[in-house]
Design a protein around this motif. Structure first.
Motif, PDB file in Angstrom:
ATOM      1  N   ARG A   1       0.837  -1.208   0.000  1.00  0.00           N
ATOM      2  CA  ARG A   1       0.000   0.000   0.000  1.00  0.00           C
ATOM      3  C   ARG A   1       0.864   1.246   0.000  1.00  0.00           C
ATOM      4  O   ARG A   1       1.868   1.310   0.730  1.00  0.00           O
ATOM      5  CB  ARG A   1      -0.889  -0.010   1.246  1.00  0.00           C
ATOM      6  CG  ARG A   1      -2.325   0.312   0.915  1.00  0.00           C
ATOM      7  CD  ARG A   1      -3.195   0.003   2.056  1.00  0.00           C
ATOM      8  NE  ARG A   1      -3.351   1.194   2.904  1.00  0.00           N
ATOM      9  CZ  ARG A   1      -3.881   1.159   4.105  1.00  0.00           C
ATOM     10  NH1 ARG A   1      -4.271   0.024   4.621  1.00  0.00           N
ATOM     11  NH2 ARG A   1      -4.020   2.257   4.788  1.00  0.00           N
ATOM     12  N   GLU A   2       0.444   2.186  -0.828  1.00  0.00           N
ATOM     13  CA  GLU A   2       1.216   3.442  -0.872  1.00  0.00           C
ATOM     14  C   GLU A   2       1.066   4.198   0.441  1.00  0.00           C
ATOM     15  O   GLU A   2       0.071   4.068   1.138  1.00  0.00           O
ATOM     16  CB  GLU A   2       0.672   4.326  -2.008  1.00  0.00           C
ATOM     17  CG  GLU A   2       1.315   3.990  -3.352  1.00  0.00           C
ATOM     18  CD  GLU A   2       0.782   4.888  -4.427  1.00  0.00           C
ATOM     19  OE1 GLU A   2       0.711   6.102  -4.196  1.00  0.00           O
ATOM     20  OE2 GLU A   2       0.407   4.356  -5.485  1.00  0.00           O
TER      21      GLU A   2
ATOM     22  N   ASP B   1       9.413   0.574   0.727  1.00  0.00           N
ATOM     23  CA  ASP B   1       9.725   0.493  -0.692  1.00  0.00           C
ATOM     24  C   ASP B   1      10.439  -0.835  -0.934  1.00  0.00           C
ATOM     25  O   ASP B   1      10.997  -1.434  -0.023  1.00  0.00           O
ATOM     26  CB  ASP B   1      10.630   1.666  -1.085  1.00  0.00           C
ATOM     27  CG  ASP B   1      10.759   1.756  -2.604  1.00  0.00           C
ATOM     28  OD1 ASP B   1       9.879   1.187  -3.283  1.00  0.00           O
ATOM     29  OD2 ASP B   1      11.735   2.349  -3.080  1.00  0.00           O
TER      30      ASP B   1
END
Ligand code: SF4
Length: 561
Positions: free
Chosen positions: A402-403, A408
């Motif tokens: 999920r952003e 990352d």
């Protein structure tokens, strides 16, 4: 082995396959029926000796043996009245509709034949007492029944000799049988009412085998099995594990902060610098509870496991398959194809939730990789295919996250993990490896002899093979859940010499989610019943064992949609 135990003759007549598992493989399982039978026999045995009852001379637990029949065992009771010798056997269940069960009749008659040989008397009949019917039934030892006894003994010995470990044979015979086992030694399942309540049903998998051989419909549900339901994770660095009565005591700096009844445990996972007392180690070994060791940084280091199953034959079949290029390639292809297929399923799932061109492209590349893996002729070729398939999968792994969660992911890095996501993946694979090692060990296979992963010192190669199909759906899925649900933050990680590791406290969250994932059920792709992942590990190891021993002509990996 010179004598067949009398009780195993009963088992052979009941079901030769059960005899194979219990007598040849040494796989004795105690279910409620077995336990009840044992208790009843203990009661009869407790009154061991000779006494007078109702004018009869009664002897309990009488040992008999016959060199001619190659049989030995105990008779529950031998009565003597007016010079007539009468054996009596006690059974826990009810009598059958057609009278005493054939296997019980054969056992009783075989016992009588040995009495005749040992005591030099004539024994024309005996009794079977069924506790469930509270009645004893007379069995006449006819010529026909006596012949059945002899036939059953002969067939049982034939099976034993067929399975005699290779090392008991002469050199030439050994070489020949290693190259050509001459078919699977394990008898076909009876697959009828006898299977209800059979104590080895989880090993036998009669429903699954009948289905895979096209003889029946898919099984309705998996048979109950022992699984790692309750796992104790010990993460507290510097802690000490001891035993008090039947409990594990976890203490540190003189303070006891956990006490858990050992009987409630199915596995213990020790992470890092934790000591354990020898009495506890021994107790866990005796109770068959595996202990897995992870380094303080979460790397799988090994396991303390109960003794391997006595089934040396299965391991010989494993080594034989290892030397067989056809079987090795079949298994290696199956493991790799299942892993790539499951990776693709995860990518497609994500693409359905949140369409993205890169996800579609990765799914397409994974499909091509699966097709190429199916055609791979060598392990080197397969390795290459797996490499580019995995590369396609991990190239979009960041899109699974999920952003805005701060995580990352660029690429998979293992030793050491160079970012938090890789650290989580490594930890999840370590736990998965420990679980799969335990499943392989339970089945009696050698975790160090793999097919796709070639043997290397101290590397559990078969576990690495078998865990391939579970990596995306169990391990990766745990990592995605932890991040997407905001259960971990970047501050939960520490960096040691450029490598990222989850901090001690955050690991508890990780373990809880990992355990939860293992309890989640999936529809098994081959059998179509619902099964939790924790049980699927053992099921897949058993299916692998059945392929290796020659009972199945292919391995059926677990692939999801
Ligand atoms: S489950 Fe059925 S086939 Fe399998 S061993 Fe038991 S009785 Fe035999």
């Amino acid at each position: 082995m010179d004598f067949l135990p009398l009780s195993y003759l009963n088992t052979f007549v009941f079901c030769p396959r059960r005899f194979y598992y219990e007598f040849i493989e040494g796989e004795m399982r105690i279910n409620e029926h077995v336990a009840e039978g044992q208790i009843r026999h203990e009661r009869v045995d407790a009154q061991m000796g000779e006494r007078c009852e109702d004018g009869k001379r009664v002897r309990r637990r009488v040992y008999v043996a016959s060199g001619e029949l190659k049989l030995a065992g105990y008779l529950d009771v031998v009565e003597e009245e007016d010079g007539q010798i009468v054996p009596v056997e006690y059974k826990k269940g009810k009598v059958g509709r057609a009278g005493p069960w054939p296997n019980d009749q054969v056992q009783l008659c075989a016992g009588a034949m040995m009495l005749e040989e040992n005591w030099q008397v004539r024994v024309p009949f005996g009794y079977l007492y069924y506790a469930g019917s509270q009645h004893r039934y007379r069995v006449d030892f006819t010529d026909e029944l006596r012949q059945q006894v002899k036939d059953a003994i002969q067939r049982a010995w034939e099976l034993v000799h067929r399975c005699a470990p290779l090392f008991e044979r002469e050199t030439a015979e050994m070489t020949a049988s290693f190259a050509d086992p001459g078919g699977p030694p394990v008898p076909e399942p009876v697959h009828d009412a006898r299977c209800n309540g059979c104590s080895v049903v989880t090993i036998c998998l009669h429903d699954e085998i009948a289905f895979l051989k096209g003889k029946d419909k898919p099984p309705v549900r998996p048979q109950p099995s022992l699984g790692a339901e309750n796992v104790l994770y010990v993460n507290e660095q510097g802690a000490y594990l001891g035993k008090t009565g039947g409990r594990i005591r976890v203490e540190k700096d003189g303070r006891v902060f956990r006490e858990i009844p050992i009987q409630q445990l199915d596995a213990v996972i020790i992470c890092g610098n934790i000591e354990m007392s020898t009495p506890l180690e021994r107790y866990l070994l005796r109770e068959g509870i595996p202990v897995h060791f992870l380094s303080a940084l979460g790397r799988y280091e090994g396991s303390l496991l109960p003794p391997l199953s006595k089934n040396g034959l299965l391991r010989l079949c494993q080594y034989r398959a290892f030397a067989d290029v056809g079987k090795t390639m079949h298994l290696a292809r199956s493991f790799v194809m299942a892993k790539l297929t499951n990776m693709r399923a995860l990518v497609l799932r994500r693409a359905r939730q949140s369409p993205h061109e890169r996800l579609s492209e990765a799914a397409m590349r994974l499909r091509r990789a699966v097709e190429a893996a199916a055609k791979a002729k060598t392990l080197a070729e397969l390795l290459g295919v797996e490499g580019w398939g995995s590369e396609a999968y991990f190239s979009v792994f960041a899109l699974q996250l999920r952003e805005g969660m701060g995580f990352d992911f660029q690429k998979r890095t293992r030793r050491p993990p160079t970012d938090p996501v890789n650290a989580l993946l490594s930890l999840a694979y370590s736990l998965l490896c420990a679980d799969v090692v335990a499943a392989i060990h339970t089945v009696g296979l050698d975790p160090f002899i793999g097919f796709y992963h070639r043997p290397k010192y101290a590397r559990p190669c078969l576990a690495l093979d078998l865990m391939e199909e579970f990596r995306p759906v169990v391990a990766d899925s745990v990592v995605i859940t932890l991040i997407n649900n905001g259960m971990l933050k970047l501050s939960d990680f520490e960096v040691v010499r450029g490598a990222y590791y989850l901090r001690e406290r955050a690991r508890e969250v990780f373990y809880a989610v990992y355990e939860r994932r293992k309890s989640e059920t999936i529809t098994h792709p081959t059998f179509k019943y619902r099964i939790p992942y924790r049980r699927a590990f053992e099921l897949q190891a058993r299916i692998l064992g059945k392929y290796l021993i020659g009972e199945l002509d292919q391995y059926y990996p677990l692939v999801v949609r």
